[in-house]
Design an enzyme around this catalytic site. Structure first.
Site, mmCIF file in Angstrom:
data_model
loop_
_atom_site.group_PDB
_atom_site.id
_atom_site.type_symbol
_atom_site.label_atom_id
_atom_site.label_comp_id
_atom_site.label_asym_id
_atom_site.label_seq_id
_atom_site.Cartn_x
_atom_site.Cartn_y
_atom_site.Cartn_z
ATOM 1 N N HIS A 55 0.824 -1.208 0.000
ATOM 2 C CA HIS A 55 0.000 0.000 0.000
ATOM 3 C C HIS A 55 0.854 1.251 0.000
ATOM 4 C CE1 HIS A 55 -3.749 -2.242 1.436
ATOM 5 N NE2 HIS A 55 -3.923 -1.830 0.211
ATOM 6 N N ARG A 107 4.408 -13.268 -5.520
ATOM 7 C CA ARG A 107 4.432 -11.831 -5.860
ATOM 8 C C ARG A 107 3.722 -10.995 -4.812
ATOM 9 N NH1 ARG A 107 0.421 -11.736 -11.152
ATOM 10 N NH2 ARG A 107 -0.089 -9.604 -10.620
ATOM 11 N N CYS A 148 3.273 -6.756 -20.878
ATOM 12 C CA CYS A 148 2.135 -6.085 -20.243
ATOM 13 C C CYS A 148 2.173 -6.201 -18.722
ATOM 14 C CB CYS A 148 0.806 -6.597 -20.791
ATOM 15 S SG CYS A 148 0.554 -8.340 -20.445
#
Ligand code: PEP
Ligand code: MG
Length: 560
Positions: free
Chosen positions: A195, A455, A492
């Site tokens: 965050h 991840r 991407c």
């Protein structure tokens, strides 16, 4: 891996860069967090009711304060403050604390103990839940401060511009930062998707996470933070530091002026595209200097759906995105459900290892109708559209899977491609490319699977860094196979949002870059300043290194 190198001016600390920016100022550390009570004395019966009431008031005061701050901001910062406020009103947590108080645990101890129970539960669940532990502990600290009458923990407002170093920052702290006064952030913990990173990006504050040696820098020490290189230079030469800041500002001006299309300095075209997740997001993205959509994450458009959207409903959603980019290139990805993105209308069952389980394209094996209906919807949305959107499948592992997917697309007149997220596909790129018309490298998952590092786990940020030479080599193999086959190879994943890495990717032979639309101009501007040959040399140098910091350093040197 974070490290410390010495220079004439002082040590240079390195970490994982997450928000670009260069700033020079003195260091500030956040104020101390309240002491977490450990030994729980037995609370006399007569005081229990009163303490339970005080706790309820403290929790609701903290929630109100966080909600007020949420109302004063927008975007991810507001979302984070609202979700943190929701934790302070979570019924299960309130009840667990209340129960402890009523059975004789003093309020502050009860808050600490109940929070730890929940934190351990979140950590066991892992993934996104584990990421909430920092928020939960932040709520705990705020409630304990409220109960003990100590100042609310967090970052004090500095009287002059400063660089904030911290072990970790609670999202609620980061969301309240003033970018005019906090010029840079360096945290010892936290990952690129934490965050702190997301909010720092929204606020435009240069940010580095995983800065392992941060604790060696005292408050008041002047430092130069470089959020692109991931470095903090301690006590640099002031003239050199100011010159670096000015050079960065000039670069920022160039980014603000960049309008596309994507080109190297000597004119090699590289499409700069946007990643989107629904119609409104696509319309916002279309206002940026991007040439289309390189990744439409369709699963995110249907996250809240309890039942499968009909073909017509899906087609309407896809058409919105296509229309936002009318006349431009749009790549639609079929549902990448499972693991960190479960969909309510798909039965994912119990899985020991969801990231390695039945996710993405593998769902079609057990439920082919789901994919068939989605392809029908895409074909419906694409009817009489020019240019035709392309379609790609996530989480493909073999050429046979690519062949099967391609056949279903071609049967509907759609142009098929697959994502390169599994190392096996990069290793066998030639065979996979023989089956489809294009590939797009999903560096987020490709890195996760190549490095065997989750991840979502911030403590593994050094491993989930797409600059890892092993990842660069897999990209190089894929791009070489694409160029031999004469077929487009895009990127991407988040790697495409890093302007320096974007040059390396182009040097490796990548033909398009798709990232968050807000990052596109920085990527395009950086690429416009490098020739194709410079990019090739940067790629060659980066691939030849043994770790991410050396890869960045050598790419920078080649592009200088
Ligand atoms: C990727 O894995 O890099 C990717 C683009 O897909 P997602 O982030 O949606 O998994
Ligand atoms: Mg992926």
């Amino acid at each position: 891996m974070s490290s410390q190198q010495s220079t004439a001016t002082g040590p240079v600390l390195t970490g994982t860069p997450v928000v670009p920016g260069v700033a020079y100022a003195a260091v500030m550390w956040p104020g101390a967090r309240p002491e977490i009570p450990s030994a729980a004395a037995d609370l006399p019966e007569a005081e229990r009711e009163g303490q339970a009431e005080r706790f309820a008031v403290a929790a609701s005061t903290v929630a109100d304060r966080l909600r007020e701050r949420a109302a004063a901001t927008t975007g991810p910062a507001a979302e984070v403050l609202t979700t943190t406020a929701a934790l302070a009103t979570d019924k299960a947590w309130l009840a667990a604390t209340d129960k402890l108080i009523r059975s004789g645990t003093p309020a502050a101890n009860a808050v600490a103990a109940a929070t730890e129970q929940f934190a351990q539960m979140f950590l066991t669940i892992g993934g996104l839940m584990a990421e909430r532990v920092t928020d939960l502990r932040d709520v705990r600290d705020r409630v304990i401060a409220e109960l003990t009458g100590t100042p609310e923990p967090g970052v004090p407002a500095p009287s002059e511009p400063t660089i904030l170093l911290a072990d970790d920052l609670a999202p609620a702290d980061t969301a309240g930062l003033d970018p005019a006064m906090i010029l840079g952030i360096g945290t010892r913990l936290g990952g690129p998707t934490s965050h702190t990173a997301i909010i720092a990006r929204q606020l435009g504050i240069a940010c580095i996470v995983g800065l392992a040696e941060a604790g060696t820098v005292d408050a008041g020490t002047p430092v130069l933070i470089d959020g692109t290189a991931g470095t903090v230079t301690v006590a640099p030469d002031p003239d050199e530091a100011l010159a670096r800041v000015q050079a960065y500002r000039r670069e920022a001006d160039e980014i603000a002026r960049w309008r596309g299309p994507g080109r190297t300095a000597d004119g090699r075209a590289v499409e700069i595209l946007a990643n989107v997740q629904d119609g409104p997001g696509a319309r916002t993205a279309a206002q940026r200097p991007v040439e289309g959509v390189g990744l439409f994450r369709t699963e995110l458009a249907f996250l809240d759906r309890a039942d499968e959207p009909s073909v017509q409903e899906q087609a309407a959603q896809y058409r919105e995105v296509i229309e936002a980019f009318a006349g431009q290139h749009v790549v639609i990805r079929t549902l990448d459900a499972g693991s960190d993105k479960p969909l309510k209308f798909i039965d994912h069952g119990e899985e020991e290892n969801p990231a390695l389980g039945v996710r993405g394209n593998r769902i079609a094996d057990g439920d082919p109708g789901l994919l068939e209906r989605q392809l029908d919807a895409i074909a419906m949305a694409a009817a009489s559209v020019d240019p035709q959107p392309w379609v790609m499948a996530p989480m493909v592992s073999t050429a046979a899977e690519a062949r099967e997917f391609a056949a279903k697309c071609r049967a509907r007149g759609l142009t098929p491609g697959v994502m390169v997220e599994v190392p096996a596909v990069a290793l066998c790129a030639e065979a996979v490319l023989a089956e489809v018309d294009f590939v797009s490298i999903g560096t987020n998952d490709l890195t996760q699977y190549a490095m065997a590092a989750d991840r979502m786990r911030s403590e593994l940020a050094a491993l989930t860094d797409p600059w890892q030479p092993a990842v660069l080599r897999l990209i190089a193999m894929t791009a070489a196979a694409g160029s031999a086959a004469g077929k487009p190879v895009g990127v991407c994943g988040e790697a495409a949002a890093d302007p320096l890495l974007a040059c390396v990717l182009v040097g490796l032979g990548v033909t398009s870059l798709s990232c968050a639309a807000g990052a596109a101009a920085a990527v395009g501007a950086r690429l416009s300043g490098a020739s194709a040959e410079q990019c090739r040399r940067a790629a060659e140098a980066a691939v030849a290194t043994a770790d991410p910091a050396a890869a960045r350093e050598s790419a920078l040197a080649a592009l200088r």
